[in-house]
Write a protein that holds these residues in place. Structure first.
Motif, PDB file in Angstrom:
ATOM      1  N   ARG A 233      63.797 -63.430 -74.565  1.00  0.00           N
ATOM      2  CA  ARG A 233      63.397 -64.847 -74.574  1.00  0.00           C
ATOM      3  C   ARG A 233      63.293 -65.373 -76.000  1.00  0.00           C
ATOM      4  NH1 ARG A 233      59.463 -62.987 -70.767  1.00  0.00           N
ATOM      5  NH2 ARG A 233      60.137 -63.386 -68.614  1.00  0.00           N
TER       6      ARG A 233
ATOM      7  N   GLU B  40      65.929 -61.467 -66.036  1.00  0.00           N
ATOM      8  CA  GLU B  40      65.637 -60.408 -65.062  1.00  0.00           C
ATOM      9  C   GLU B  40      66.859 -59.533 -64.821  1.00  0.00           C
ATOM     10  OE1 GLU B  40      62.812 -59.550 -63.740  1.00  0.00           O
ATOM     11  OE2 GLU B  40      61.582 -61.218 -64.461  1.00  0.00           O
TER      12      GLU B  40
ATOM     13  N   GLU C 199      64.801 -73.548 -66.118  1.00  0.00           N
ATOM     14  CA  GLU C 199      63.966 -72.374 -66.370  1.00  0.00           C
ATOM     15  C   GLU C 199      64.180 -71.287 -65.317  1.00  0.00           C
ATOM     16  OE1 GLU C 199      59.877 -73.319 -66.855  1.00  0.00           O
ATOM     17  OE2 GLU C 199      60.187 -74.538 -68.664  1.00  0.00           O
TER      18      GLU C 199
ATOM     19  N   GLU D  66      65.263 -67.435 -66.196  1.00  0.00           N
ATOM     20  CA  GLU D  66      64.567 -66.232 -65.751  1.00  0.00           C
ATOM     21  C   GLU D  66      65.500 -65.303 -64.985  1.00  0.00           C
ATOM     22  OE1 GLU D  66      61.476 -65.055 -66.586  1.00  0.00           O
ATOM     23  OE2 GLU D  66      61.862 -66.676 -68.015  1.00  0.00           O
TER      24      GLU D  66
ATOM     25  N   LYS E  10      61.562 -58.111 -72.103  1.00  0.00           N
ATOM     26  CA  LYS E  10      61.869 -59.483 -71.685  1.00  0.00           C
ATOM     27  C   LYS E  10      61.459 -60.499 -72.744  1.00  0.00           C
ATOM     28  CE  LYS E  10      61.368 -58.331 -66.782  1.00  0.00           C
ATOM     29  NZ  LYS E  10      60.591 -58.572 -65.543  1.00  0.00           N
TER      30      LYS E  10
END
Length: 304
Positions: free
Chosen positions: A95, A125, A117, A121, A91
């Motif tokens: 990012r 995910e 945000e 996410e 992850k």
């Protein structure tokens, strides 16, 4: 795995029996080793290219495009080798990439870019979950085998009464599936500690995962030897106060590894490159990428 074309064959370091060290050094060192801790990706198996291919499959599946580009994001071997040795964990890799190249449009959000945000996410995910499933499919087909000497060293450690642990920055479900397929159910269930990226707030090179491992194993950090494959892992291990040996991969071979006790291409089958007895005695300093002799490892480790 790295680019096609293996690197030049490593030259084995000559190992010269050192003169007897002081009793103080020998007694402390022989009594100290209580646990061997393994990283997973790159150490237990060379999984680098499998992860890269799984990420690219996820980018294609969800039509991930950065900066208004027409083509899907694709990480080639050269870029991924740099990325994985810069940023720990799956992850955080995405990012890091999206923050520098623009958050992407994708089918996760019906073709639009994340507006906040929370949506960022959601994209991360969703991509990570799908990538993990794809990676597990690849592992389940038998595309990955343990690196030379890993199973042997694990079995030696168990026979010597040492504790065994695996600490990986990857997601728990992915690591668990990988270990069960590569190590076998018996060895996996026999681990005294198993930690993944989900278990800690900070990823390697932060030492938290190794500090927690020592606590759960019931040992002191300096009673552990960590087997890692990269500078990120080495920094995490030594930052936790643990000894560390490196089994480098094609993509990490050129790294300097300051502070590593031994630097080898792999743990070796028969004859073995690294044994539990050697780790207990802590008598060998080695970098198999160069020729050198060790005449007194006590000087290196500050025993004298």
């Amino acid at each position: 795995m790295a680019k096609a074309g293996a690197p030049a064959r490593a030259v084995a370091a000559r190992r010269v029996a050192p003169r007897p060290a002081s009793r103080r050094g020998a007694v402390v060192v022989n009594a100290a080793l209580k646990a061997v801790v393994f990283d997973c990706d790159g150490v237990i198996l060379e999984s680098e290219d499998l992860h890269r291919r799984a990420y690219n499959a996820a980018f294609r599946k969800f039509g991930v495009k950065c900066g208004g580009g027409q083509g899907n994001v694709e990480w080639d071997e050269e870029f991924y080798n740099v990325l994985q040795n810069t940023v720990g964990g799956g992850k955080p890799k995405m990012r890091w990439y999206f923050k520098r190249n623009g958050w992407p449009s994708s089918s996760v959000l019906d073709g639009r870019v994340p507006a906040n945000e929370q949506e960022q996410e959601l994209v991360i995910e969703t991509l990570q979950d799908w990538k993990t499933d794809k990676y597990q499919q690849m592992i389940g087909t038998g595309e990955a085998e343990p690196r030379p000497g890993v199973l042997r060293l694990m079995d030696e450690a168990r026979e010597a009464g040492l504790k065994l642990a695996v600490c990986s920055a990857a997601t728990k479900s992915s690591v668990e599936f990988t270990l069960k397929n590569v190590l076998g159910e018996g060895r996996f269930q026999g681990l005294d500690c198993f930690l993944a990226g989900d278990d800690v707030d900070k990823k390697k090179p932060d030492p938290t995962i190794y500090k927690i491992a020592a606590e759960r194993l019931g040992v002191k950090p300096d009673e552990c030897v960590v087997v890692e494959d990269s500078m990120i892992g080495l920094q995490a291990a030594t930052g936790a106060g643990m000894r560390c040996i490196i089994t480098y991969t094609p993509s990490t071979r050129s790294q300097s590894f300051p502070g590593a006790e031994r630097i080898v291409c792999d743990l070796g089958l028969y004859p073995p490159t690294v044994t539990v007895k050697e780790l207990q005695e802590r008598r060998i300093v080695q970098d198999d990428r160069v020729n050198f002799d060790v005449t007194d490892s006590g000087i290196y480790f500050g025993w004298n």
